[in-house]
Scaffold this motif. Structure first.
Motif, PDB file in Angstrom:
ATOM      1  N   ARG A  44      14.587 -47.289  83.560  1.00  0.00           N
ATOM      2  CA  ARG A  44      13.750 -48.440  83.903  1.00  0.00           C
ATOM      3  C   ARG A  44      13.408 -49.238  82.643  1.00  0.00           C
ATOM      4  NH1 ARG A  44      10.399 -46.085  87.205  1.00  0.00           N
ATOM      5  NH2 ARG A  44       8.945 -45.414  85.606  1.00  0.00           N
ATOM      6  N   ALA A  45      13.145 -48.560  81.537  1.00  0.00           N
ATOM      7  CA  ALA A  45      12.869 -49.250  80.278  1.00  0.00           C
ATOM      8  C   ALA A  45      14.092 -50.055  79.843  1.00  0.00           C
ATOM      9  CB  ALA A  45      12.479 -48.249  79.200  1.00  0.00           C
ATOM     10  N   HIS A  46      15.278 -49.482  79.976  1.00  0.00           N
ATOM     11  CA  HIS A  46      16.515 -50.180  79.617  1.00  0.00           C
ATOM     12  C   HIS A  46      16.687 -51.411  80.503  1.00  0.00           C
ATOM     13  CE1 HIS A  46      20.856 -50.962  79.495  1.00  0.00           C
ATOM     14  NE2 HIS A  46      20.786 -50.487  78.270  1.00  0.00           N
ATOM     15  N   SER A  47      16.466 -51.247  81.781  1.00  0.00           N
ATOM     16  CA  SER A  47      16.611 -52.360  82.718  1.00  0.00           C
ATOM     17  C   SER A  47      15.628 -53.485  82.418  1.00  0.00           C
ATOM     18  CB  SER A  47      16.410 -51.848  84.147  1.00  0.00           C
ATOM     19  OG  SER A  47      16.453 -52.909  85.063  1.00  0.00           O
ATOM     20  N   ARG A  48      14.396 -53.122  82.114  1.00  0.00           N
ATOM     21  CA  ARG A  48      13.385 -54.144  81.791  1.00  0.00           C
ATOM     22  C   ARG A  48      13.707 -54.847  80.478  1.00  0.00           C
ATOM     23  NH1 ARG A  48       7.766 -51.239  83.725  1.00  0.00           N
ATOM     24  NH2 ARG A  48       8.195 -51.419  85.951  1.00  0.00           N
ATOM     25  N   HIS A 106      15.245 -47.396  74.349  1.00  0.00           N
ATOM     26  CA  HIS A 106      15.991 -47.770  75.548  1.00  0.00           C
ATOM     27  C   HIS A 106      15.749 -49.237  75.893  1.00  0.00           C
ATOM     28  CE1 HIS A 106      16.826 -43.537  76.096  1.00  0.00           C
ATOM     29  NE2 HIS A 106      17.685 -43.887  77.025  1.00  0.00           N
ATOM     30  N   TRP A 107      14.512 -49.692  75.765  1.00  0.00           N
ATOM     31  CA  TRP A 107      14.199 -51.101  76.035  1.00  0.00           C
ATOM     32  C   TRP A 107      14.991 -51.995  75.083  1.00  0.00           C
ATOM     33  CZ3 TRP A 107      12.394 -55.582  73.888  1.00  0.00           C
ATOM     34  CH2 TRP A 107      11.860 -56.530  74.746  1.00  0.00           C
ATOM     35  N   MET A 139       8.531 -58.597  71.925  1.00  0.00           N
ATOM     36  CA  MET A 139       7.737 -58.541  73.151  1.00  0.00           C
ATOM     37  C   MET A 139       7.852 -57.183  73.850  1.00  0.00           C
ATOM     38  SD  MET A 139       6.332 -61.533  73.320  1.00  0.00           S
ATOM     39  CE  MET A 139       5.821 -61.700  75.009  1.00  0.00           C
ATOM     40  N   CYS A 140       8.484 -56.222  73.215  1.00  0.00           N
ATOM     41  CA  CYS A 140       8.664 -54.897  73.814  1.00  0.00           C
ATOM     42  C   CYS A 140       7.301 -54.283  74.131  1.00  0.00           C
ATOM     43  CB  CYS A 140       9.437 -53.987  72.870  1.00  0.00           C
ATOM     44  SG  CYS A 140       9.651 -52.315  73.524  1.00  0.00           S
ATOM     45  N   GLY A 159      18.663 -52.189  75.990  1.00  0.00           N
ATOM     46  CA  GLY A 159      18.885 -53.142  77.077  1.00  0.00           C
ATOM     47  C   GLY A 159      18.796 -54.572  76.600  1.00  0.00           C
ATOM     48  N   TRP A 160      17.833 -54.834  75.713  1.00  0.00           N
ATOM     49  CA  TRP A 160      17.656 -56.180  75.163  1.00  0.00           C
ATOM     50  C   TRP A 160      18.895 -56.606  74.368  1.00  0.00           C
ATOM     51  CZ3 TRP A 160      17.527 -58.426  70.349  1.00  0.00           C
ATOM     52  CH2 TRP A 160      16.992 -59.711  70.291  1.00  0.00           C
ATOM     53  N   ARG A 161      19.416 -55.683  73.534  1.00  0.00           N
ATOM     54  CA  ARG A 161      20.609 -55.987  72.738  1.00  0.00           C
ATOM     55  C   ARG A 161      21.821 -56.238  73.630  1.00  0.00           C
ATOM     56  NH1 ARG A 161      18.255 -52.342  69.110  1.00  0.00           N
ATOM     57  NH2 ARG A 161      19.274 -50.573  70.071  1.00  0.00           N
ATOM     58  N   GLN A 162      21.953 -55.440  74.682  1.00  0.00           N
ATOM     59  CA  GLN A 162      23.066 -55.626  75.607  1.00  0.00           C
ATOM     60  C   GLN A 162      22.981 -56.996  76.280  1.00  0.00           C
ATOM     61  OE1 GLN A 162      23.306 -52.596  78.585  1.00  0.00           O
ATOM     62  NE2 GLN A 162      25.143 -53.439  79.510  1.00  0.00           N
ATOM     63  N   ALA A 163      21.782 -57.402  76.650  1.00  0.00           N
ATOM     64  CA  ALA A 163      21.586 -58.721  77.260  1.00  0.00           C
ATOM     65  C   ALA A 163      21.941 -59.827  76.282  1.00  0.00           C
ATOM     66  CB  ALA A 163      20.147 -58.876  77.740  1.00  0.00           C
TER      67      ALA A 163
END
Length: 55
Positions: free
Chosen positions: A11-15, A39-40, A28-29, A43-47
């Motif tokens: 969920r952290a990765h997804s957010r 993990h957050w 803003m994490c 996900g941010w880097r992948q985005a």
């Protein structure tokens, strides 16, 4: 690893991914715990990578 813990990290990765896609800064994490924060940020880097490919 317990399912509950894995779900929380997923969920952290997804957010993080959603924040990155919407253009929010990585500062803003909302997470303080190292595991969730990493993990957050993952996900941010992948985005950010996905945004640069599609633009």
């Amino acid at each position: 690893m317990k399912r509950q813990k894995r779900d929380r990290l997923e969920r952290a990765h997804s957010r993080g991914y959603q924040a990155g896609i919407s253009g929010r800064s990585k500062e803003m994490c909302p997470y303080q715990m190292i595991d969730a924060k990493s993990h957050w940020l993952g996900g941010w880097r992948q985005a950010m990578e996905d945004r640069s490919v599609t633009v």
